[in-house]
Every structure is written in structure tokens, then in C-alpha cells.
Scaffold this motif. Structure first.
Motif, PDB file in Angstrom:
ATOM      1  N   THR A   1      27.314  15.865 -50.241  1.00  0.00           N
ATOM      2  CA  THR A   1      28.353  16.644 -50.210  1.00  0.00           C
ATOM      3  C   THR A   1      28.387  17.836 -50.963  1.00  0.00           C
ATOM      4  N   THR A   2      29.426  18.687 -51.028  1.00  0.00           N
ATOM      5  CA  THR A   2      29.311  19.951 -51.958  1.00  0.00           C
ATOM      6  C   THR A   2      29.914  19.528 -53.222  1.00  0.00           C
ATOM      7  N   LEU A   3      30.571  18.527 -53.370  1.00  0.00           N
ATOM      8  CA  LEU A   3      31.455  18.405 -54.574  1.00  0.00           C
ATOM      9  C   LEU A   3      30.747  18.481 -55.890  1.00  0.00           C
ATOM     10  N   TRP A   4      29.470  18.603 -56.314  1.00  0.00           N
ATOM     11  CA  TRP A   4      28.899  18.930 -57.284  1.00  0.00           C
ATOM     12  C   TRP A   4      28.680  20.685 -57.512  1.00  0.00           C
ATOM     13  N   GLN A   5      28.972  21.145 -56.401  1.00  0.00           N
ATOM     14  CA  GLN A   5      28.971  22.618 -56.368  1.00  0.00           C
ATOM     15  C   GLN A   5      30.576  23.029 -56.744  1.00  0.00           C
ATOM     16  N   GLU A   6      31.232  22.170 -56.440  1.00  0.00           N
ATOM     17  CA  GLU A   6      32.845  22.592 -57.047  1.00  0.00           C
ATOM     18  C   GLU A   6      33.115  22.420 -58.263  1.00  0.00           C
TER      19      GLU A   6
ATOM     20  N   LEU B   1      34.273  13.976 -61.395  1.00  0.00           N
ATOM     21  CA  LEU B   1      33.753  15.028 -61.594  1.00  0.00           C
ATOM     22  C   LEU B   1      34.559  15.830 -62.888  1.00  0.00           C
ATOM     23  N   ALA B   2      35.874  15.831 -62.142  1.00  0.00           N
ATOM     24  CA  ALA B   2      36.853  16.871 -63.288  1.00  0.00           C
ATOM     25  C   ALA B   2      36.691  16.219 -64.540  1.00  0.00           C
ATOM     26  N   GLY B   3      37.030  14.895 -64.681  1.00  0.00           N
ATOM     27  CA  GLY B   3      37.107  14.343 -66.095  1.00  0.00           C
ATOM     28  C   GLY B   3      35.587  14.431 -66.546  1.00  0.00           C
TER      29      GLY B   3
END
Length: 243
Positions: A233-238, A205-207
């Protein structure tokens, strides 16, 4: 004299065919589904069709805990070694299994719009589902989320796959995709993400943010099921992707 219950002796509402018609195929056990394919019983002790279905599963699972895993790749010759299972019954079972695989693994044509995780999982099932080793794959998409292609990035061991963000994005860029979905399988069948899965997703996601190539989802497939990390998960909000 031992009395053995036949399927015909059961009340109509308890017979496999009738139950399938009333409640659907999901309500039947694996042995009952096999019984419908068999049509009749026999075998050791003159078993009913359901009893013979249970016997087949038992014999297939003698040397492996998961009889369904064996059934998925069973041959006519292997089935015919089981008493009571001749050519007709064996070929019917193998044909039904192959038909199920073709339905499950049927892949939409290129340019299909991937607008739901279930569509992505269906496309990747043939490459990832029920594999003995972990595999990591990507779905390559255009700006309108239409399928451009798929690619297996790496094949690992029974418990670990080897995938690096560098290798994943290299393939995405090489093929000119502007959106991507990544996926891998868990041979155990458990689709819960591991800490390593979460860590890799964070890196991707960071890349994706840096490269401006949105990562739309990360799917985990196994044993006929899948999990969308975007949905669970909440990763896409992060790490917002701007997709």
C-alpha cells in the motif's frame, strides 16, 4: 480382473520420489507427498501409495471441506481408522506434520534483527497462522529493530478481531519498545486487507507519528501466506514514520 497401476509401474520420471529429487517438493501434490511418507499402498482395492494418499485426504475431508485443515491436527488414532493405514503409516504422517510445524513455528531468539517482513511473519506464525479466530499481535523492537518481545493484544471471532490503537500503544509503551510491527490473521486464509484493516492501519500510523514510536509494518497472515501492508500500500508514504 481390474488392473491397478502401482507407483513402481510408472515411468521413473513420474514417480513421486524421483520428481521430488528433480523438481523439488513444491512440484508434488499433497497426495504424492503423503505417498512418499507411506512408502507402500494397499487399503481398499489395493491402492497404490499415491492412491492411498488420495484416499486419506478424501476420508479426512468428508465432514469438512478443507482436508488439509484436518490433516494439520490429525491424530494417529484418527488415521488408523482409515482402511490401509496402520500404526507405522499413521505415526510417520503425524511425525512429519509435527516436524513441519516445528520448522515453521521455530522462532528466532530475542534480539534478532527484524529486517524483512518474512522474518516478522515467521516469528508470528505460531501465534497467528491457521488460527480459527482472528488474533491481533505486536512485535516489540528496540531502536536497532532488534526483537524485544511479542504480545497478543486481542482475540476476536472467526471473522473479526477486536483491537484498538489505545490498547496497542499502551502495551508498546509499557514494555519500553521504541519500534513496533503489528499483525493479525485472517482465518479464511485470504490475506487481502479489508477496508477495516486499512482504516486501522491509518489510525496506527497517525498515532505512531504523535508518539514518535515508528510503526514499521502491518502484516496479515493466513493459510501459510502473509502480506505486508507497507509493501503493498502507499500508507507509509502518506504517514512517514522516520524509522
Amino acid at each position: 480382473m481390474t488392473y491397478r497401476l502401482r507407483v513402481a509401474d510408472l515411468p521413473a520420471a513420474e514417480r513421486p520420489r524421483e520428481r521430488l529429487m528433480t523438481y523439488g517438493a513444491k512440484s508434488l501434490s499433497t497426495a504424492e507427498l503423503i505417498a512418499i511418507l507411506l512408502g507402500t499402498g494397499q487399503g481398499p482395492g489395493k491402492l497404490s501409495a499415491v492412491g492411498l494418499g488420495q484416499h486419506i485426504l478424501q476420508k479426512l475431508g468428508e465432514h469438512q471441506r478443507d482436508s488439509l485443515a484436518v490433516l494439520r491436527d490429525v491424530s494417529v488414532q484418527e488415521l488408523m481408522q482409515i482402511p490401509g493405514v496402520g500404526v507405522a503409516k499413521s505415526t510417520t504422517i503425524v511425525a512429519a506434520i509435527e516436524l513441519g510445524k516445528r520448522v515453521l513455528y521455530s522462532r528466532p531468539p530475542d534480539r534478532t534483527v527484524i529486517d524483512d517482513p518474512s522474518v516478522a511473519a515467521a516469528i508470528l506464525s505460531g501465534d497467528l497462522m491457521w488460527q480459527a479466530q482472528e488474533r491481533f499481535a505486536v512485535l516489540l523492537l528496540d531502536v536497532k529493530h532488534r526483537l524485544v518481545g511479542t504480545q497478543i493484544i486481542s482475540v476476536g471471532t472467526a471473522t473479526e478481531t477486536l483491537a484498538h490503537p489505545r490498547d496497542i500503544f499502551r502495551e508498546v509503551i509499557r514494555q519500553g519498545a521504541v519500534r513496533v510491527i503489528v499483525a493479525h490473521n485472517h482465518p479464511s486464509g485470504n490475506v487481502e486487507p479489508s477496508p477495516e484493516d486499512i482504516a486501522l492501519t491509518r489510525q496506527l500510523l497517525a498515532g505512531a507519528q504523535i508518539l514518535n514510536i515508528p510503526l514499521l509494518d502491518h502484516l496479515i497472515l493466513g493459510d501459510g501466506h502473509y502480506r505486508s501492508l507497507r509493501q503493498s500500500t502507499t500508507l507509509w508514504q502518506e504517514f512517514p514514520q522516520g524509522d
